[in-house]
Design an enzyme around this catalytic site. Structure first.
Site, PDB file in Angstrom:
ATOM      1  N   PHE A 188      12.372  -1.677   5.137  1.00 18.76           N
ATOM      2  CA  PHE A 188      12.338  -2.860   4.222  1.00 18.76           C
ATOM      3  C   PHE A 188      12.526  -2.617   2.678  1.00 18.76           C
ATOM      4  CE2 PHE A 188       8.849  -6.090   2.815  1.00 18.76           C
ATOM      5  CZ  PHE A 188       9.869  -7.081   2.177  1.00 18.76           C
ATOM      6  N   ASP A 205      15.681   9.541   5.991  1.00 19.82           N
ATOM      7  CA  ASP A 205      15.223   8.449   6.912  1.00 19.82           C
ATOM      8  C   ASP A 205      15.376   8.800   8.403  1.00 19.82           C
ATOM      9  OD1 ASP A 205      14.481   5.092   6.318  1.00 19.82           O
ATOM     10  OD2 ASP A 205      15.096   5.859   8.398  1.00 19.82           O
ATOM     11  N   LEU A 226      15.566   6.747  10.526  1.00 19.14           N
ATOM     12  CA  LEU A 226      16.365   5.646  11.402  1.00 19.14           C
ATOM     13  C   LEU A 226      15.526   5.295  12.810  1.00 19.14           C
ATOM     14  CD1 LEU A 226      20.069   6.219  10.715  1.00 19.14           C
ATOM     15  CD2 LEU A 226      18.367   4.611   9.411  1.00 19.14           C
ATOM     16  N   ILE A 257      10.473  13.024   8.322  1.00 19.03           N
ATOM     17  CA  ILE A 257       9.708  13.895   7.236  1.00 19.03           C
ATOM     18  C   ILE A 257       8.818  14.976   7.947  1.00 19.03           C
ATOM     19  CG2 ILE A 257       9.732  11.920   5.533  1.00 19.03           C
ATOM     20  CD1 ILE A 257       6.954  11.112   6.868  1.00 19.03           C
ATOM     21  N   PHE A 300       8.112   6.521   0.852  1.00 19.76           N
ATOM     22  CA  PHE A 300       8.009   5.134   1.669  1.00 19.76           C
ATOM     23  C   PHE A 300       7.660   5.334   2.898  1.00 19.76           C
ATOM     24  CE2 PHE A 300      10.516   4.256  -2.182  1.00 19.76           C
ATOM     25  CZ  PHE A 300       9.898   2.965  -2.789  1.00 19.76           C
ATOM     26  N   ALA A 342       7.101   5.577   6.854  1.00 20.84           N
ATOM     27  CA  ALA A 342       5.998   5.174   7.603  1.00 20.84           C
ATOM     28  C   ALA A 342       6.219   4.215   8.765  1.00 20.84           C
ATOM     29  CB  ALA A 342       4.745   4.492   6.652  1.00 20.84           C
ATOM     30  N   GLU A 371      -4.433  -2.362   2.835  1.00 23.17           N
ATOM     31  CA  GLU A 371      -5.044  -2.426   3.956  1.00 23.17           C
ATOM     32  C   GLU A 371      -6.165  -1.318   4.230  1.00 23.17           C
ATOM     33  OE1 GLU A 371      -3.085  -3.501   7.805  1.00 23.17           O
ATOM     34  OE2 GLU A 371      -1.845  -4.780   6.602  1.00 23.17           O
ATOM     35  N   TYR A 393      -3.167   1.660  12.073  1.00 27.44           N
ATOM     36  CA  TYR A 393      -1.950   1.567  10.880  1.00 27.44           C
ATOM     37  C   TYR A 393      -2.801   1.933   9.809  1.00 27.44           C
ATOM     38  CZ  TYR A 393       0.398   0.163   7.015  1.00 27.44           C
ATOM     39  OH  TYR A 393       0.993  -0.067   5.602  1.00 27.44           O
ATOM     40  N   SER A 394      -3.922   1.280   9.377  1.00 29.34           N
ATOM     41  CA  SER A 394      -4.508   1.050   7.988  1.00 29.34           C
ATOM     42  C   SER A 394      -5.527   2.622   8.176  1.00 29.34           C
ATOM     43  CB  SER A 394      -5.501  -0.161   7.963  1.00 29.34           C
ATOM     44  OG  SER A 394      -6.226  -0.306   8.705  1.00 29.34           O
ATOM     45  N   LYS A 434      -2.894   5.270   7.252  1.00 29.50           N
ATOM     46  CA  LYS A 434      -2.407   5.322   5.744  1.00 29.50           C
ATOM     47  C   LYS A 434      -3.624   5.829   5.137  1.00 29.50           C
ATOM     48  CE  LYS A 434       0.792   3.853   4.198  1.00 29.50           C
ATOM     49  NZ  LYS A 434       2.237   4.621   3.688  1.00 29.50           N
ATOM     50  N   LEU A 476       5.419 -11.378   9.644  1.00 26.49           N
ATOM     51  CA  LEU A 476       4.910 -12.982   9.903  1.00 26.49           C
ATOM     52  C   LEU A 476       6.191 -13.775   8.878  1.00 26.49           C
ATOM     53  CD1 LEU A 476       2.704 -15.495  10.178  1.00 26.49           C
ATOM     54  CD2 LEU A 476       2.230 -15.082   7.917  1.00 26.49           C
TER      55      LEU A 476
END
Ligand code: NAD
Ligand code: DAU
Length: 353
Positions: free
Chosen positions: A11, A32, A34, A59, A80, A82, A135, A159-160, A163, A199
């Site tokens: 995105f 990427d 994919l 990666i 980017f 992730a 986050e 997730y957070s 990160k 969302l």
């Protein structure tokens, strides 16, 4: 000159690549894997454009990353790539550790080896820019001040946490090895090419299909929404003028509860694509809450404004209108991303709630 972008079929990455090449002739090599979230269709406008080199790869593959750096000699790595969806991290955290932690580690080590062998101006100009999230700071009380760059790290989801781990690695590679890193921690993005597991795009595509609009819990959780094009311009500013080793928080100055976001989407759709069956808000349903759901995020974006002169260009009103219109104009893209794997995810996340 060349940039190495990771995750540029997702995105935000695809928006960044498209925006960059609309304003510059500097080449982009786009690495990427994919995954379900990566989509070559997001980059279809660049088919046949020699300034964009797409590489299908992971990666975590050190040899692949080393070869790309040696072959293309980028002046910067923009990271980017992730696993990015909180609900998926609850159902299956393993992939988040692999890509977000191990993948970032692999990139840092490859970038360090490459940068160490550079000389003079090339070495001084090199940057490793890490795209991260608000986050990592955890959840805010209703009246607490917004997250500044010195807020404690208190991640609450797999997730957070993954990160946060990647942010710590990036910081350590600066302090220990001197690798010239830059980190941005951004709030919730929305806009074109947003995969409809999140969302805003989920609510748009469900409404258009007359499906329920599933709000988690009471819907009073607050997010700070930023148009994706503004996030891309912040990343460009940080790359151009950010100070190595620094962190920049990026946000939209636009806190809103989820319930209001969903109602705004319904109102826009009532105007732009009225449904003879009645107002879209009739489809709103409240479903079981997300485990460990963070109550509020808000970004204090004064540092990036003060030091780099960046502020968002879009208001939420202009950005959400453009976004809803984009989904109405791209029915083919929406249909293509709703594959079997997407439907399986929807079953996993919503049918058991
Ligand atoms: P996304 O899920 O839409 O895209 C991720 C991309 O990374 C996909 O193209 C995917 O194929 C690729 N990828 C995943 N694993 C990979 C691997 N091992 N090797 C190579 N490529 C891989 O994510 P997004 O929403 O575009 O987010 C991009 C970055 O921005 C992420 O680091 C995310 O944490 C961060 N971020 C996102 C938001 C948001 O609101 N979406 C906000 C702040 C920060
Ligand atoms: O804050 C930045 C983060 O924003 C990024 O780091 C993440 O990659 C990105 O996915 C996003 O995380 P959120 O969890 O905030 O986004 P999501 O779109 O999944 O959810 C936004 C809010 O809406 C959250 O409070 C959960 C709620 N929600 C979400 C979905 C998918 C619902 O109520 N119903 C839903 O069906």
């Amino acid at each position: 000159m060349t940039l190495l972008v990771t995750g540029g079929a997702g995105f935000i990455g695809s928006n960044f690549v498209l925006d960059w090449l609309a304003q510059s002739d500097e080449r982009i090599v786009n690495l990427d894997a994919l995954t379900y979230a990566g989509n070559r269709q997001n980059l279809a406008l660049l088919d046949g454009d020699a300034r964009h080199v797409f590489v299908h790869g992971d990666i975590t593959d050190r040899k692949r990353v080393d070869r790309l750096l040696a072959e293309h000699r980028p002046r910067a790595v923009l990271h980017f790539a992730a696993e990015s969806h909180v609900d998926r991290s609850i159902h299956g955290p393993g992939a988040f550790i692999k890509t977000n932690v191990e993948g970032t580690f692999t990139l840092l080590e490859a970038a360090r080896a490459y940068w160490s062998a550079l000389n003079g101006d090339e070495k001084a100009a090199f940057r490793f820019q890490h795209v991260s999230t608000d986050e990592v700071y955890g959840s805010l009380a209703p009246d607490a001040p917004a997250f500044s760059e010195s807020h404690a790290y208190e991640p609450n989801s797999p997730y957070s946490a993954s990160k946060a781990a990647s942010d710590h690695l990036v910081r350590a590679w600066f302090h220990t090895y001197g690798l010239p890193v830059l980190t941005t921690n951004c709030s919730n993005n929305y806009g074109p090419y947003h995969f409809p597991e999140k969302l805003i795009p989920l609510m748009i595509v469900n409404a258009l299909a007359a499906k329920p609009l599933p709000i988690y819990g009471d819907g009073l959780q607050v997010r700070d929404w930023l148009y994706v094009g503004d996030h891309c311009s912040a990343i460009r500013s940080v790359l151009a003028r950010g100070r190595p080793g620094e962190v920049y928080n990026v946000g939209g100055w636009n806190e809103q509860p989820n319930r209001d976001i969903v109602r705004t989407i319904c109102t826009l759709l009532d105007e732009l694509r009225p449904d003879p069956a009645g107002p879209y808000a009739r489809l709103i349903t409240h479903v079981k809450d997300r485990p460990g759901h963070d109550r509020r995020y808000a970004i204090d974006a004064r540092k990036i404004e003060r030091e780099l002169g960046w502020r968002p260009a879009e208001t939420f009103e202009t950005g959400i209108r453009k976004t809803v219109q984009w989904y109405l104009d791209h029915a083919g893209w929406v249909a293509a991303v709703q594959s079997g794997a997407y439907r399986e995810w929807v079953d996993t996340n919503y049918n058991t709630r």
